[in-house]
Design a protein around this motif. Structure first.
Motif, PDB file in Angstrom:
ATOM      1  N   TYR A  42       3.706   5.045   0.289  1.00  0.00           N
ATOM      2  CA  TYR A  42       2.924   3.829   0.033  1.00  0.00           C
ATOM      3  C   TYR A  42       1.879   3.968  -1.066  1.00  0.00           C
ATOM      4  O   TYR A  42       1.110   3.021  -1.301  1.00  0.00           O
ATOM      5  CB  TYR A  42       2.282   3.340   1.330  1.00  0.00           C
ATOM      6  CG  TYR A  42       3.248   2.601   2.214  1.00  0.00           C
ATOM      7  CD1 TYR A  42       3.758   1.365   1.842  1.00  0.00           C
ATOM      8  CD2 TYR A  42       3.683   3.157   3.409  1.00  0.00           C
ATOM      9  CE1 TYR A  42       4.662   0.685   2.640  1.00  0.00           C
ATOM     10  CE2 TYR A  42       4.589   2.478   4.222  1.00  0.00           C
ATOM     11  CZ  TYR A  42       5.072   1.246   3.823  1.00  0.00           C
ATOM     12  OH  TYR A  42       5.985   0.582   4.627  1.00  0.00           O
ATOM     13  N   GLU A  45       6.819   0.964  -5.384  1.00  0.00           N
ATOM     14  CA  GLU A  45       6.421  -0.445  -5.415  1.00  0.00           C
ATOM     15  C   GLU A  45       7.258  -1.203  -6.432  1.00  0.00           C
ATOM     16  O   GLU A  45       7.682  -2.338  -6.195  1.00  0.00           O
ATOM     17  CB  GLU A  45       4.927  -0.549  -5.750  1.00  0.00           C
ATOM     18  CG  GLU A  45       4.299  -1.890  -5.395  1.00  0.00           C
ATOM     19  CD  GLU A  45       4.610  -2.997  -6.386  1.00  0.00           C
ATOM     20  OE1 GLU A  45       4.662  -4.169  -5.984  1.00  0.00           O
ATOM     21  OE2 GLU A  45       4.786  -2.683  -7.587  1.00  0.00           O
ATOM     22  N   GLN A  93       9.901   7.428   5.726  1.00  0.00           N
ATOM     23  CA  GLN A  93       8.689   7.843   5.038  1.00  0.00           C
ATOM     24  C   GLN A  93       8.872   9.236   4.443  1.00  0.00           C
ATOM     25  O   GLN A  93       9.374  10.143   5.097  1.00  0.00           O
ATOM     26  CB  GLN A  93       7.516   7.862   6.017  1.00  0.00           C
ATOM     27  CG  GLN A  93       7.290   6.548   6.746  1.00  0.00           C
ATOM     28  CD  GLN A  93       6.987   5.405   5.792  1.00  0.00           C
ATOM     29  OE1 GLN A  93       6.234   5.570   4.827  1.00  0.00           O
ATOM     30  NE2 GLN A  93       7.574   4.243   6.049  1.00  0.00           N
ATOM     31  N   GLY A 134      -0.717   4.923   5.799  1.00  0.00           N
ATOM     32  CA  GLY A 134       0.220   3.823   5.638  1.00  0.00           C
ATOM     33  C   GLY A 134       1.563   4.112   6.281  1.00  0.00           C
ATOM     34  O   GLY A 134       2.168   3.242   6.916  1.00  0.00           O
ATOM     35  N   ASP A 183       4.935  -3.617   6.246  1.00  0.00           N
ATOM     36  CA  ASP A 183       5.347  -3.117   4.938  1.00  0.00           C
ATOM     37  C   ASP A 183       4.805  -4.012   3.826  1.00  0.00           C
ATOM     38  O   ASP A 183       4.260  -3.529   2.825  1.00  0.00           O
ATOM     39  CB  ASP A 183       6.880  -3.059   4.877  1.00  0.00           C
ATOM     40  CG  ASP A 183       7.385  -2.546   3.537  1.00  0.00           C
ATOM     41  OD1 ASP A 183       7.236  -1.344   3.265  1.00  0.00           O
ATOM     42  OD2 ASP A 183       7.932  -3.360   2.767  1.00  0.00           O
ATOM     43  N   LEU A 228       1.011  -3.509   3.514  1.00  0.00           N
ATOM     44  CA  LEU A 228       0.659  -2.219   2.916  1.00  0.00           C
ATOM     45  C   LEU A 228       0.844  -2.233   1.403  1.00  0.00           C
ATOM     46  O   LEU A 228       0.069  -1.605   0.670  1.00  0.00           O
ATOM     47  CB  LEU A 228       1.511  -1.114   3.541  1.00  0.00           C
ATOM     48  CG  LEU A 228       1.148  -0.740   4.988  1.00  0.00           C
ATOM     49  CD1 LEU A 228       2.243   0.127   5.608  1.00  0.00           C
ATOM     50  CD2 LEU A 228      -0.198  -0.021   5.043  1.00  0.00           C
ATOM     51  N   TRP A 229       1.850  -2.962   0.933  1.00  0.00           N
ATOM     52  CA  TRP A 229       2.054  -3.051  -0.512  1.00  0.00           C
ATOM     53  C   TRP A 229       1.120  -4.084  -1.151  1.00  0.00           C
ATOM     54  O   TRP A 229       0.430  -3.778  -2.135  1.00  0.00           O
ATOM     55  CB  TRP A 229       3.501  -3.399  -0.829  1.00  0.00           C
ATOM     56  CG  TRP A 229       4.467  -2.281  -0.643  1.00  0.00           C
ATOM     57  CD1 TRP A 229       5.561  -2.243   0.189  1.00  0.00           C
ATOM     58  CD2 TRP A 229       4.456  -1.010  -1.312  1.00  0.00           C
ATOM     59  NE1 TRP A 229       6.209  -1.042   0.088  1.00  0.00           N
ATOM     60  CE2 TRP A 229       5.563  -0.260  -0.819  1.00  0.00           C
ATOM     61  CE3 TRP A 229       3.612  -0.433  -2.268  1.00  0.00           C
ATOM     62  CZ2 TRP A 229       5.844   1.029  -1.273  1.00  0.00           C
ATOM     63  CZ3 TRP A 229       3.891   0.864  -2.701  1.00  0.00           C
ATOM     64  CH2 TRP A 229       4.987   1.563  -2.215  1.00  0.00           C
TER      65      TRP A 229
END
Length: 278
Positions: free
Chosen positions: A88, A94, A117, A128, A145, A148-149
């Protein structure tokens, strides 16, 4: 100098390398490498022997990547399983989010994406990873998710591991991700307790991936076939189409779709990374 620029671009264009100890050390190493390259006129290898590349999975082979217990998006009986190993705090992870969404739309019920992960930035990404796992236990993995982004990564809002005691082990928990949990309507006390339990699951996922040669994020296995980095969508569709064709043929010959991954990936795939040939 042009060759120096090209080399540095190649080193950092698509993936975050694993670093489990000291992130600053990586910067120092890169600075030293730059000094050596400049001193040698920008010719790679002229100022000393290059470090050998880390062994990685053979892209032509199938690896038995376990997925039991891991959250996923898509049908459980999809004929193609894409395992995503990510972190993360990794910008390339991303960057590839939109590609994953496009793939889910394109292949619909033929594709499921499994989340694993693989923490390469432990000081800022571990909380995260545990928060995602804990949210999954309350049926809100995908929503966490997104938070967190969109709120964590893009807002540069992380629960940082700055002391000897990790935030998920402290009485106050991890305030940033606990706030996300509250916004999602989760039972926050259960969420905090589950984060502690999730530490073992996260470590297990990482050990399994490392045994198969994963050392950077994002990394992917498409029905056990390896691909890495924030690649164009065409790189993914070519491999998915190849695996989907095989899956359709085998399902027509009698393999139940719900058992496809188990029978053709887990049962027949390689369990560890093969030793490099001398």
């Amino acid at each position: 100098m042009k060759s120096l620029v090209l080399l540095l671009a190649a080193l950092s264009v698509t993936a975050c390398q694993q670093d489990t100890k000291n992130l600053e050390r990586k910067v120092d190493e890169l600075n030293k490498k730059m000094d050596q390259l400049i001193a040698s006129g920008g010719r790679p290898g002229a100022a000393g022997q290059q470090r050998p590349q880390r062994p990685e999975p053979d892209r032509a082979k199938t690896y038995a990547v376990p997925v039991d217990g891991d959250p996923f998006d898509g049908p459980a009986d999809a004929k193609v399983t894409l395992v995503k190993a990510y972190d993360y705090a990794c910008p390339y992870c991303e960057k590839v989010r939109d590609t994953m969404e496009e793939l889910r739309k394109k292949y619909s019920n033929d594709l499921r994406i499994v989340f694993k992960q693989f923490v390469v930035h432990p000081q800022v990404a571990t909380a995260g990873a545990l928060a995602f796992c804990a949210a999954a236990k309350q049926g809100k993995a995908i929503q966490m998710d997104t938070a967190l982004w969109d709120k964590g990564f893009k807002g540069r809002s992380f629960d940082k591991d700055e002391g000897s005691q990790h935030c998920w082990e402290s009485p106050n928990g991890c305030p940033v991700v606990a706030g996300f949990a509250q916004e999602l309507g989760l039972d926050v006390n259960k969420f905090k307790n589950d984060m502690k339990e999730c530490n073992a699951q996260t470590q297990k996922d990482m050990r399994e991936l490392q045994a198969l040669g994963v050392g950077a994020t994002p990394s992917f296995f498409i029905n056990g076939r390896f691909i890495s980095g924030a690649m164009p969508i065409e790189n993914f569709t070519a491999l998915i189409d190849e695996e989907l064709k095989k899956a359709n043929e085998r399902v027509q010959q009698g393999t139940p779709a719900a058992q496809y991954y188990q029978q053709w990936v887990i049962d027949k795939g390689l369990k560890t990374l093969e030793a490099p040939k001398q």
